[in-house]
Design a protein around this motif. Structure first.
Motif, PDB file in Angstrom:
ATOM      1  N   MET A   1      31.300  53.718  51.537  1.00  0.00           N
ATOM      2  CA  MET A   1      32.037  54.177  50.354  1.00  0.00           C
ATOM      3  C   MET A   1      31.149  54.025  49.118  1.00  0.00           C
ATOM      4  N   PRO A   2      31.081  55.064  48.242  1.00  0.00           N
ATOM      5  CA  PRO A   2      30.293  54.959  47.012  1.00  0.00           C
ATOM      6  C   PRO A   2      30.790  53.804  46.145  1.00  0.00           C
ATOM      7  N   ASP A   3      29.898  53.320  45.251  1.00  0.00           N
ATOM      8  CA  ASP A   3      30.252  52.201  44.376  1.00  0.00           C
ATOM      9  C   ASP A   3      31.496  52.487  43.556  1.00  0.00           C
ATOM     10  N   ARG A   4      31.660  53.740  43.107  1.00  0.00           N
ATOM     11  CA  ARG A   4      32.844  54.116  42.321  1.00  0.00           C
ATOM     12  C   ARG A   4      34.117  53.810  43.091  1.00  0.00           C
ATOM     13  N   GLY A   5      34.124  54.146  44.400  1.00  0.00           N
ATOM     14  CA  GLY A   5      35.302  53.884  45.217  1.00  0.00           C
ATOM     15  C   GLY A   5      35.563  52.404  45.394  1.00  0.00           C
ATOM     16  N   ARG A   6      34.473  51.624  45.552  1.00  0.00           N
ATOM     17  CA  ARG A   6      34.653  50.181  45.751  1.00  0.00           C
ATOM     18  C   ARG A   6      35.264  49.514  44.519  1.00  0.00           C
ATOM     19  N   THR A   7      34.889  49.972  43.343  1.00  0.00           N
ATOM     20  CA  THR A   7      35.453  49.374  42.131  1.00  0.00           C
ATOM     21  C   THR A   7      36.935  49.708  41.967  1.00  0.00           C
ATOM     22  N   LEU A   8      37.387  50.731  42.689  1.00  0.00           N
ATOM     23  CA  LEU A   8      38.789  51.133  42.603  1.00  0.00           C
ATOM     24  C   LEU A   8      39.671  50.427  43.621  1.00  0.00           C
ATOM     25  N   LEU A   9      39.068  49.699  44.552  1.00  0.00           N
ATOM     26  CA  LEU A   9      39.859  49.065  45.606  1.00  0.00           C
ATOM     27  C   LEU A   9      40.881  48.081  45.026  1.00  0.00           C
ATOM     28  N   GLY A  10      40.441  47.231  44.094  1.00  0.00           N
ATOM     29  CA  GLY A  10      41.359  46.259  43.496  1.00  0.00           C
ATOM     30  C   GLY A  10      42.495  46.920  42.741  1.00  0.00           C
ATOM     31  N   PRO A  11      42.197  47.816  41.785  1.00  0.00           N
ATOM     32  CA  PRO A  11      43.283  48.496  41.084  1.00  0.00           C
ATOM     33  C   PRO A  11      44.212  49.260  42.019  1.00  0.00           C
ATOM     34  N   ALA A  12      43.661  49.868  43.061  1.00  0.00           N
ATOM     35  CA  ALA A  12      44.502  50.614  43.998  1.00  0.00           C
ATOM     36  C   ALA A  12      45.426  49.673  44.768  1.00  0.00           C
ATOM     37  N   LEU A  13      44.894  48.551  45.235  1.00  0.00           N
ATOM     38  CA  LEU A  13      45.732  47.606  45.969  1.00  0.00           C
ATOM     39  C   LEU A  13      46.829  47.054  45.073  1.00  0.00           C
ATOM     40  N   ALA A  14      46.493  46.774  43.812  1.00  0.00           N
ATOM     41  CA  ALA A  14      47.503  46.275  42.874  1.00  0.00           C
ATOM     42  C   ALA A  14      48.623  47.292  42.679  1.00  0.00           C
ATOM     43  N   LEU A  15      48.289  48.565  42.642  1.00  0.00           N
ATOM     44  CA  LEU A  15      49.302  49.616  42.473  1.00  0.00           C
ATOM     45  C   LEU A  15      50.231  49.691  43.675  1.00  0.00           C
ATOM     46  N   VAL A  16      49.670  49.596  44.875  1.00  0.00           N
ATOM     47  CA  VAL A  16      50.509  49.623  46.080  1.00  0.00           C
ATOM     48  C   VAL A  16      51.321  48.331  46.178  1.00  0.00           C
ATOM     49  N   HIS A  17      50.700  47.224  45.860  1.00  0.00           N
ATOM     50  CA  HIS A  17      51.327  45.900  45.920  1.00  0.00           C
ATOM     51  C   HIS A  17      52.569  45.812  45.034  1.00  0.00           C
ATOM     52  N   THR A  18      52.511  46.425  43.867  1.00  0.00           N
ATOM     53  CA  THR A  18      53.633  46.359  42.923  1.00  0.00           C
ATOM     54  C   THR A  18      54.564  47.559  43.030  1.00  0.00           C
ATOM     55  N   GLU A 387      45.738  36.576  43.957  1.00  0.00           N
ATOM     56  CA  GLU A 387      44.920  37.081  42.855  1.00  0.00           C
ATOM     57  C   GLU A 387      43.474  37.405  43.250  1.00  0.00           C
ATOM     58  N   PRO A 388      42.757  36.522  43.963  1.00  0.00           N
ATOM     59  CA  PRO A 388      41.363  36.866  44.299  1.00  0.00           C
ATOM     60  C   PRO A 388      41.246  38.135  45.129  1.00  0.00           C
ATOM     61  N   TYR A 389      42.230  38.391  45.980  1.00  0.00           N
ATOM     62  CA  TYR A 389      42.175  39.555  46.864  1.00  0.00           C
ATOM     63  C   TYR A 389      42.635  40.827  46.157  1.00  0.00           C
ATOM     64  N   LEU A 390      43.510  40.684  45.153  1.00  0.00           N
ATOM     65  CA  LEU A 390      43.877  41.834  44.338  1.00  0.00           C
ATOM     66  C   LEU A 390      42.707  42.233  43.451  1.00  0.00           C
ATOM     67  N   ALA A 391      41.881  41.267  43.067  1.00  0.00           N
ATOM     68  CA  ALA A 391      40.689  41.568  42.268  1.00  0.00           C
ATOM     69  C   ALA A 391      39.586  42.175  43.130  1.00  0.00           C
ATOM     70  N   ASP A 392      39.441  41.681  44.360  1.00  0.00           N
ATOM     71  CA  ASP A 392      38.404  42.176  45.268  1.00  0.00           C
ATOM     72  C   ASP A 392      38.948  42.167  46.697  1.00  0.00           C
ATOM     73  N   PRO A 393      39.599  43.265  47.122  1.00  0.00           N
ATOM     74  CA  PRO A 393      40.194  43.304  48.461  1.00  0.00           C
ATOM     75  C   PRO A 393      39.204  43.076  49.597  1.00  0.00           C
ATOM     76  N   GLN A 394      37.928  43.314  49.360  1.00  0.00           N
ATOM     77  CA  GLN A 394      36.949  43.125  50.425  1.00  0.00           C
ATOM     78  C   GLN A 394      36.801  41.651  50.812  1.00  0.00           C
ATOM     79  N   LEU A 395      37.260  40.750  49.953  1.00  0.00           N
ATOM     80  CA  LEU A 395      37.238  39.330  50.313  1.00  0.00           C
ATOM     81  C   LEU A 395      38.108  39.050  51.536  1.00  0.00           C
ATOM     82  N   ALA A 396      39.118  39.894  51.766  1.00  0.00           N
ATOM     83  CA  ALA A 396      40.030  39.682  52.895  1.00  0.00           C
ATOM     84  C   ALA A 396      39.330  39.847  54.233  1.00  0.00           C
ATOM     85  N   ALA A 397      38.193  40.521  54.238  1.00  0.00           N
ATOM     86  CA  ALA A 397      37.480  40.751  55.487  1.00  0.00           C
ATOM     87  C   ALA A 397      36.485  39.649  55.795  1.00  0.00           C
ATOM     88  N   ARG A 398      36.297  38.724  54.876  1.00  0.00           N
ATOM     89  CA  ARG A 398      35.275  37.699  55.065  1.00  0.00           C
ATOM     90  C   ARG A 398      35.826  36.452  55.716  1.00  0.00           C
TER      91      ARG A 398
END
Length: 398
Positions: A1-18, A387-398
């Protein structure tokens, strides 16, 4: 995934989460990106095991059909814990404000920080071990001020802890010293915060405070009064985490002595003990004060003593809310705990006191609404752990 998409992962997850992006088209609009980018972001969140993408698009009334987005039912969880004057509670929580059934325990006989936090750790670990879902973190709601970023408890009046007790460090130590089972992260990330702050965060994201820009929450739980302010989606906690101690606002200069050293604070004039005293009732030994006071408030329609007490305490609460409205100018006030029951029992009386005593009066009367979440403090603790995973969802895979 391009860097632009990765930076959107957190905001996107927050939108689905709420719940603000129930479909891919809603996600596209909220992120202001192309359909292809939104689709790639949703697919990445699905690959991380956090979000589901319904393969069958559905019509939304206009335009092309869109894919529904949701939280993965068997996805990871966090441990939410709460310590209050009458006991402790723990629950597992997924994304989307999905709180599992809380488990309640009495306080241990020893009420020092280590034994009490140890009891919470043991209760929480039992839930984590018994779950088939991966546990990514834990957070604790405390009924006293908590400094930031140290996580020290100040004025722990209910338990007699030394002021400055390093609760965050002790909670992490106790929780990571017990057997959490094979499905928990090791070491498990932990966090600690004030319970009213966490309740406000929960109500803003998943309850009565949705879409409010300036949300003030005022609550009376098992003892005392707490408050919190959410501004543009973020908690206002002040320079060191100690803002919005609304319980120590004076509402009766000739009132009861408060443990803080003042007299007539909201903290002692509108909590469960105050309502019972106003009705001439003595607390029942062994019964939680909050439950007894809430039951009393619900009898106000047919019990003259209860009606008198509700009106008296609601007036003092209204005086306090008017002062807060003058200072903070919120667009919504959410009342939780016993205060929710006072609003239900005396809605017109309470709102009229606020309107009559606030600077803007009835012209710009702030909305006062009851809280919607049954266990807001636990839901808020879960939000803190996520909060850490909403900021960076990729942390969930580590």
């Amino acid at each position: 995934m391009p860097d632009r998409g990765r930076t959107l992962l957190g905001p996107a997850l927050a939108l689905v989460h709420t719940g603000r992006a129930p479909t891919r088209s809603a996600l596209t609009a909220a992120l202001d990106v192309t359909r292809a980018t939104a689709g790639a972001v949703a697919a990445e969140l699905a690959a991380l095991g956090l979000v589901t993408v319904d393969p069958h698009p559905v019509g939304t009334g206009r335009g092309r059909p869109s894919h529904r987005l949701g939280i993965t039912p068997e996805g990871p969880v966090v441990l939410a814990a709460q310590l209050h004057a009458d006991g402790l509670s723990v629950a597992l929580a997924g994304l989307g404000g999905d709180l599992g059934e809380p488990v309640h325990h009495p306080l241990p006989a020893a009420t020092g920080p280590e034994p009490m936090l140890g009891a919470i750790a043991e209760a929480g670990a039992a839930l984590v071990r018994g779950s088939r879902r991966r546990c990514l973190g834990a957070a604790l709601a405390l009924p006293n001020p908590v400094t930031e970023p140290e996580g020290a408890a100040l004025a722990a009046l209910h338990f007699g802890w030394p002021s400055g007790t390093p609760v965050a460090a002790l909670f992490a130590q106790q929780l990571n010293a017990v057997d959490l089972g094979p499905r928990a992260r090791h070491p498990l990330p932990t966090a600690v915060a004030n319970d009213a702050n966490l309740a406000a965060l929960a109500e803003h994201r998943h309850g009565a405070g949705r879409d409010a820009r300036h949300l003030l929450l005022v609550t009376s739980g098992h003892r005392g009064v707490g408050g919190a302010l959410v501004v543009d989606g973020r908690l206002h906690t002040g320079s060191t985490g100690l803002a919005l101690e609304v319980g120590h606002l004076t509402v009766d200069r000739c009132g009861r002595d408060c443990p803080c050293g003042n007299r007539g604070c909201l903290n002692v004039e509108t909590d469960p003990q105050a309502l019972l005293a106003a009705a001439g009732r003595t607390p029942t030994p062994g019964r939680p004060l909050l439950a007894e006071a809430r039951a009393l408030a619900r009898t106000a329609d047919h019990d003259p003593d209860a009606r008198k007490a509700v009106d008296e305490v609601a007036k003092l609460l209204g005086i306090g809310l008017a002062g807060l409205a003058n200072i903070l100018n919120p667009d919504r006030i959410v009342l939780s705990g016993l205060h929710r029951d006072l609003l239900t029992a005396a809605p017109d009386h309470l709102r009229s006191v606020v309107a009559d005593r606030s600077l803007w009066g009835r012209i710009c009367q702030v909305r006062i609404v009851p809280a919607e979440l049954e266990y807001a403090e636990l839901v808020g603790a879960a939000e803190l752990a996520w909060e850490p995973y909403l900021a960076d969802p990729q942390l969930a895979a580590r």
